[in-house]
Scaffold this motif. Structure first.
Motif, PDB file in Angstrom:
ATOM      1  N   ILE A  81       0.849  -1.194   0.000  1.00 46.09           N
ATOM      2  CA  ILE A  81       0.000   0.000   0.000  1.00 46.09           C
ATOM      3  C   ILE A  81       0.885   1.245   0.000  1.00 46.09           C
ATOM      4  N   ASN A  82       0.307   2.318  -0.471  1.00 46.84           N
ATOM      5  CA  ASN A  82       1.004   3.597  -0.464  1.00 46.84           C
ATOM      6  C   ASN A  82       0.660   4.292   0.841  1.00 46.84           C
ATOM      7  N   ARG A  83       1.657   4.552   1.635  1.00 47.21           N
ATOM      8  CA  ARG A  83       1.449   5.138   2.959  1.00 47.21           C
ATOM      9  C   ARG A  83       0.746   6.496   2.887  1.00 47.21           C
ATOM     10  N   MET A  84       1.067   7.294   1.918  1.00 46.99           N
ATOM     11  CA  MET A  84       0.502   8.632   1.836  1.00 46.99           C
ATOM     12  C   MET A  84      -0.956   8.623   1.378  1.00 46.99           C
ATOM     13  N   GLU A  85      -1.378   7.596   0.688  1.00 49.15           N
ATOM     14  CA  GLU A  85      -2.740   7.557   0.170  1.00 49.15           C
ATOM     15  C   GLU A  85      -3.693   6.776   1.075  1.00 49.15           C
ATOM     16  N   ASN A  86      -3.204   6.261   2.185  1.00 49.16           N
ATOM     17  CA  ASN A  86      -4.036   5.438   3.053  1.00 49.16           C
ATOM     18  C   ASN A  86      -4.213   6.139   4.398  1.00 49.16           C
ATOM     19  N   ASN A  87      -5.393   6.744   4.594  1.00 51.70           N
ATOM     20  CA  ASN A  87      -5.657   7.507   5.818  1.00 51.70           C
ATOM     21  C   ASN A  87      -5.637   6.624   7.059  1.00 51.70           C
ATOM     22  N   GLN A  90      -2.005   5.868   7.865  1.00 48.41           N
ATOM     23  CA  GLN A  90      -1.367   7.113   8.325  1.00 48.41           C
ATOM     24  C   GLN A  90      -1.750   7.372   9.789  1.00 48.41           C
TER      25      GLN A  90
END
Length: 94
Positions: A81-87, A90
């Motif tokens: 997963i993309n850390r910045m796109e997953n609230n 995060q």
């Protein structure tokens, strides 16, 4: 003290030491040996409840150790997963 008593004490020590393991695989392996020794002790002294419960624990440990073998895990899978796109992720990391 005869060898049967020594077997009983050794089995008790193995099970006690197993409970102090950090690794669940080591815990199960050492507990397997301890439970088998305790089952043998129960048989030798005619304490069949000890034999039955420790034979059961031995079988359970074998089953779980086999399930823990590399390549056999079906409970988890890795997901990129993309850390910045997953609230949710995060928030968890905060």
């Amino acid at each position: 003290m005869n060898w049967i008593e020594i077997l009983g004490y050794a089995a008790s020590i193995l099970i006690a030491v197993a409970l102090s393991m950090n690794s669940i695989a080591r815990l199960r392996a050492l507990n397997l040996v301890g439970a088998f020794a305790f089952a043998l002790y129960g048989y030798l002294v005619g304490a069949y409840p000890i034999l039955i419960v420790n034979a059961y624990i031995t079988v359970i440990n074998v089953i779980f150790l086999l399930k823990m073998q590399p390549g056999r895990s079906e409970a988890f899978e890795l997901l990129a997963i993309n850390r910045m796109e997953n609230n949710y992720l995060q928030r968890f990391l905060e």
